[in-house]
Design a protein around this motif. Structure first.
Motif, PDB file in Angstrom:
ATOM      1  N   LEU A  33      58.157  28.922  51.426  1.00 16.97           N
ATOM      2  CA  LEU A  33      58.182  28.125  52.322  1.00 16.97           C
ATOM      3  C   LEU A  33      57.653  26.829  50.585  1.00 16.97           C
ATOM      4  O   LEU A  33      56.599  27.586  50.140  1.00 16.97           O
ATOM      5  N   LYS A  77      55.723  25.978  62.119  1.00 19.44           N
ATOM      6  CA  LYS A  77      56.859  24.381  61.574  1.00 19.44           C
ATOM      7  C   LYS A  77      57.038  23.931  61.265  1.00 19.44           C
ATOM      8  O   LYS A  77      55.662  24.138  60.411  1.00 19.44           O
ATOM      9  N   VAL A  78      58.190  24.177  60.397  1.00 18.40           N
ATOM     10  CA  VAL A  78      58.270  23.396  58.855  1.00 18.40           C
ATOM     11  C   VAL A  78      58.695  21.452  59.017  1.00 18.40           C
ATOM     12  O   VAL A  78      60.066  21.602  60.025  1.00 18.40           O
ATOM     13  N   THR A  79      58.102  20.555  58.895  1.00 14.70           N
ATOM     14  CA  THR A  79      58.216  19.592  58.413  1.00 14.70           C
ATOM     15  C   THR A  79      58.829  18.411  57.449  1.00 14.70           C
ATOM     16  O   THR A  79      58.929  18.894  56.529  1.00 14.70           O
ATOM     17  N   VAL A  85      60.791  19.172  52.762  1.00  9.72           N
ATOM     18  CA  VAL A  85      59.926  19.996  53.194  1.00  9.72           C
ATOM     19  C   VAL A  85      58.976  18.970  52.579  1.00  9.72           C
ATOM     20  O   VAL A  85      58.668  18.497  51.442  1.00  9.72           O
ATOM     21  N   TRP A  88      53.736  21.857  56.529  1.00 12.17           N
ATOM     22  CA  TRP A  88      54.463  22.997  57.910  1.00 12.17           C
ATOM     23  C   TRP A  88      52.503  23.328  58.088  1.00 12.17           C
ATOM     24  O   TRP A  88      52.080  23.219  57.154  1.00 12.17           O
ATOM     25  N   ASP A  90      51.415  26.789  59.628  1.00 12.89           N
ATOM     26  CA  ASP A  90      51.219  28.548  60.127  1.00 12.89           C
ATOM     27  C   ASP A  90      50.967  28.798  60.978  1.00 12.89           C
ATOM     28  O   ASP A  90      49.188  29.007  60.595  1.00 12.89           O
TER      29      ASP A  90
END
Length: 92
Positions: A33, A77-79, A85, A88, A90
């Motif tokens: 990420l 949740k990844v925005t 990206v 996120w 976590d």
């Protein structure tokens, strides 16, 4: 060999080691990420999301990929903004 008995002196070292190991675990979970990755790169690493949320704003498209359902919410949740990206959440 006698068992190690926790004392005030060695508890400091034990807690430091636990903190270090927790940091390593967190880094390995977040591996992959990073800000700027594209949606296809995230799906290649984590697979298809369990759910998605999309908002079209005036100047950008915001998408949230949700992974690992945990009760009523999701553990990750990844925005994305315009396919990249931006952050996120976590909770694994």
């Amino acid at each position: 060999m006698a068992p190690i008995v926790p004392t005030e002196a060695n508890m400091t070292d034990i807690n430091k080691e636990r903190g270090f190991l927790k940091g390593l675990a967190q880094q390995s979970m977040n591996k992959g990420l990073q800000v700027g990755l594209r949606t296809y790169e995230i799906t290649a690493q984590f697979g298809q999301p369990a759910a998605t949320e999309t908002k079209q704003l005036k100047t950008k498209k915001v998408e949230i990929f949700k992974y690992m359902r945990s009760g009523r919410s999701f553990a990750l949740k990844v925005t994305f903004e315009n396919g990249k990206v931006v952050g996120w959440d976590d909770r694994r």
